[in-house]
Design an enzyme around this catalytic site. Structure first.
Site, short mmCIF file in Angstrom:
data_model
loop_
_atom_site.label_atom_id
_atom_site.label_comp_id
_atom_site.label_asym_id
_atom_site.label_seq_id
_atom_site.Cartn_x
_atom_site.Cartn_y
_atom_site.Cartn_z
N ALA A 34 -6.88 -4.95 -9.00
CA ALA A 34 -7.39 -4.21 -7.85
C ALA A 34 -8.37 -3.12 -8.31
O ALA A 34 -9.58 -3.30 -8.26
CB ALA A 34 -6.24 -3.60 -7.06
N GLU A 35 -7.84 -1.99 -8.79
CA GLU A 35 -8.69 -0.86 -9.15
C GLU A 35 -9.72 -1.24 -10.22
O GLU A 35 -10.88 -0.84 -10.14
CB GLU A 35 -7.83 0.30 -9.66
CG GLU A 35 -7.00 0.98 -8.58
CD GLU A 35 -7.85 1.68 -7.52
OE1 GLU A 35 -8.91 2.23 -7.89
OE2 GLU A 35 -7.47 1.66 -6.35
N ASN A 52 0.65 -8.32 -10.81
CA ASN A 52 -0.37 -7.31 -10.55
C ASN A 52 -0.03 -6.04 -11.34
O ASN A 52 1.12 -5.60 -11.35
CB ASN A 52 -0.43 -7.01 -9.06
CG ASN A 52 -1.51 -6.02 -8.68
OD1 ASN A 52 -1.40 -5.34 -7.67
ND2 ASN A 52 -2.57 -5.92 -9.45
N GLY A 53 -1.05 -5.49 -12.01
CA GLY A 53 -0.85 -4.25 -12.76
C GLY A 53 -1.22 -4.40 -14.21
O GLY A 53 -0.85 -5.38 -14.87
N ASN A 54 -2.00 -3.45 -14.72
CA ASN A 54 -2.45 -3.42 -16.13
C ASN A 54 -3.47 -4.49 -16.46
O ASN A 54 -3.66 -4.81 -17.64
CB ASN A 54 -1.28 -3.54 -17.11
CG ASN A 54 -0.27 -2.43 -17.00
OD1 ASN A 54 -0.46 -1.48 -16.24
ND2 ASN A 54 0.83 -2.54 -17.73
N CYS A 105 0.82 -1.20 0.00
CA CYS A 105 0.00 0.00 0.00
C CYS A 105 0.86 1.26 0.00
O CYS A 105 1.69 1.46 0.88
CB CYS A 105 -0.92 0.02 1.21
SG CYS A 105 -1.97 1.48 1.28
N HIS A 157 3.46 -6.19 -7.65
CA HIS A 157 2.82 -5.08 -8.36
C HIS A 157 3.92 -4.37 -9.14
O HIS A 157 4.87 -3.85 -8.56
CB HIS A 157 2.16 -4.12 -7.36
CG HIS A 157 1.34 -3.06 -8.02
ND1 HIS A 157 0.28 -2.46 -7.38
CD2 HIS A 157 1.39 -2.49 -9.24
CE1 HIS A 157 -0.27 -1.56 -8.19
NE2 HIS A 157 0.40 -1.57 -9.33
N LYS A 210 3.03 -9.42 -0.70
CA LYS A 210 2.73 -8.63 -1.89
C LYS A 210 3.60 -7.38 -1.84
O LYS A 210 3.64 -6.68 -0.82
CB LYS A 210 1.25 -8.25 -1.95
CG LYS A 210 0.86 -7.54 -3.24
CD LYS A 210 -0.67 -7.48 -3.37
CE LYS A 210 -1.07 -6.99 -4.75
NZ LYS A 210 -0.85 -5.56 -4.93
#
Length: 248
Positions: free
Chosen positions: A128-129, A104-106, A4, A71, A43
């Site tokens: 996530a988002e 994680n990501g994209n 985070c 990430h 993570k």
């Protein structure tokens, strides 16, 4: 852990801000691995320096981490739409450790899943988002944002974010969560709808205390106003998507 990047994490010295204290991270993972009866997963975000990131991942593995999610953005790259995740860095981590790695990501829609797995060699992916806006992502549905301009044909999937919000609210009634979390999810799910009728968003923001009755009524009112922004699935019929995301 160590992911985070938000200001609250800085104040509490946790999440991605633990990256400033690698010995502490190592000690935490070792302590958990020695004292828990379940595997320890971690993570992380990447460092600007690739070798530093690889050393970080190997440290976690040696400390007892059994599964590592990476990430592919640095701690300072908070805006996922502004900064592309570095899949090459994730691939380098995957090649450097023996434990399973999640990327994680994209991950904006389900096609990105296969692309990410192929490019990184990861054992799985996280989102996530994008999932906050479209919880049906892994079921193959995508928002209009990722349909506009696509060379592929897409059609109304007979599902929209209001349907998903109703399902979410019913789950919250059975399994209570803090109202601040519910409010945040309502904004994420209905953001595109609120842009068409901002007065409905303003009424939501004006409510200091929410109720399920009020939130269900918001969905009904938006539908009565004629708003429906569907989620899309692939088709072979070439349906047109207008600039505001509403199917034609």
């Amino acid at each position: 852990m160590c992911r985070c990047p938000q200001r609250i994490a800085r104040r509490g010295n946790y999440g991605a801000f633990l990256m400033d204290n690698l010995p502490l991270i190592k000690a935490l993972v070792e302590k958990l691995a020695l004292n828990l009866n379940v595997p320890v997963s971690c993570k992380i975000r990447i460092f600007p320096d690739l070798q530093h990131t690889i050393n970080y991942a190997r440290m976690l593995e040696n400390a007892g981490c059994s599964l590592l999610a990476v990430h592919g953005r640095t701690r300072d790259e908070k805006d996922g739409k502004k900064f592309q995740a570095n899949w090459s860095a994730i691939k380098a981590v995957k090649n450097a450790v023996r434990i399973p790695v999640l990327a994680n990501g994209n991950i904006r829609h389900v096609d990105d899943v296969q692309s990410c797995l192929e490019e990184t060699g990861a054992d799985g992916v996280l989102s996530a988002e994008s999932l906050l806006e479209n919880p049906a992502l892994f079921a193959g549905f995508r928002t209009a944002e990722w349909v506009l301009g696509s060379e592929e044909s897409n059609e109304d999937g007979n599902l929209d974010q209001a349907d998903l919000l109703v399902e979410y609210l019913k789950l919250c009634e059975k399994h209570p969560v803090p109202w601040r979390m519910i409010r945040s999810h309502v904004h994420k799910l209905l953001g595109d709808w609120f842009r068409i009728h901002p007065h409905v968003r303003e009424e939501l923001n004006a409510q200091s205390k929410l109720t399920f009755e009020f939130l269900y009524d918001i969905v009904n009112r938006l539908r009565e106003l004629g708003v429906r922004i569907p989620l899309y699935g692939k088709n072979t019929h070439g349906g047109r998507i207008s600039s505001n995301g509403i199917g034609a």
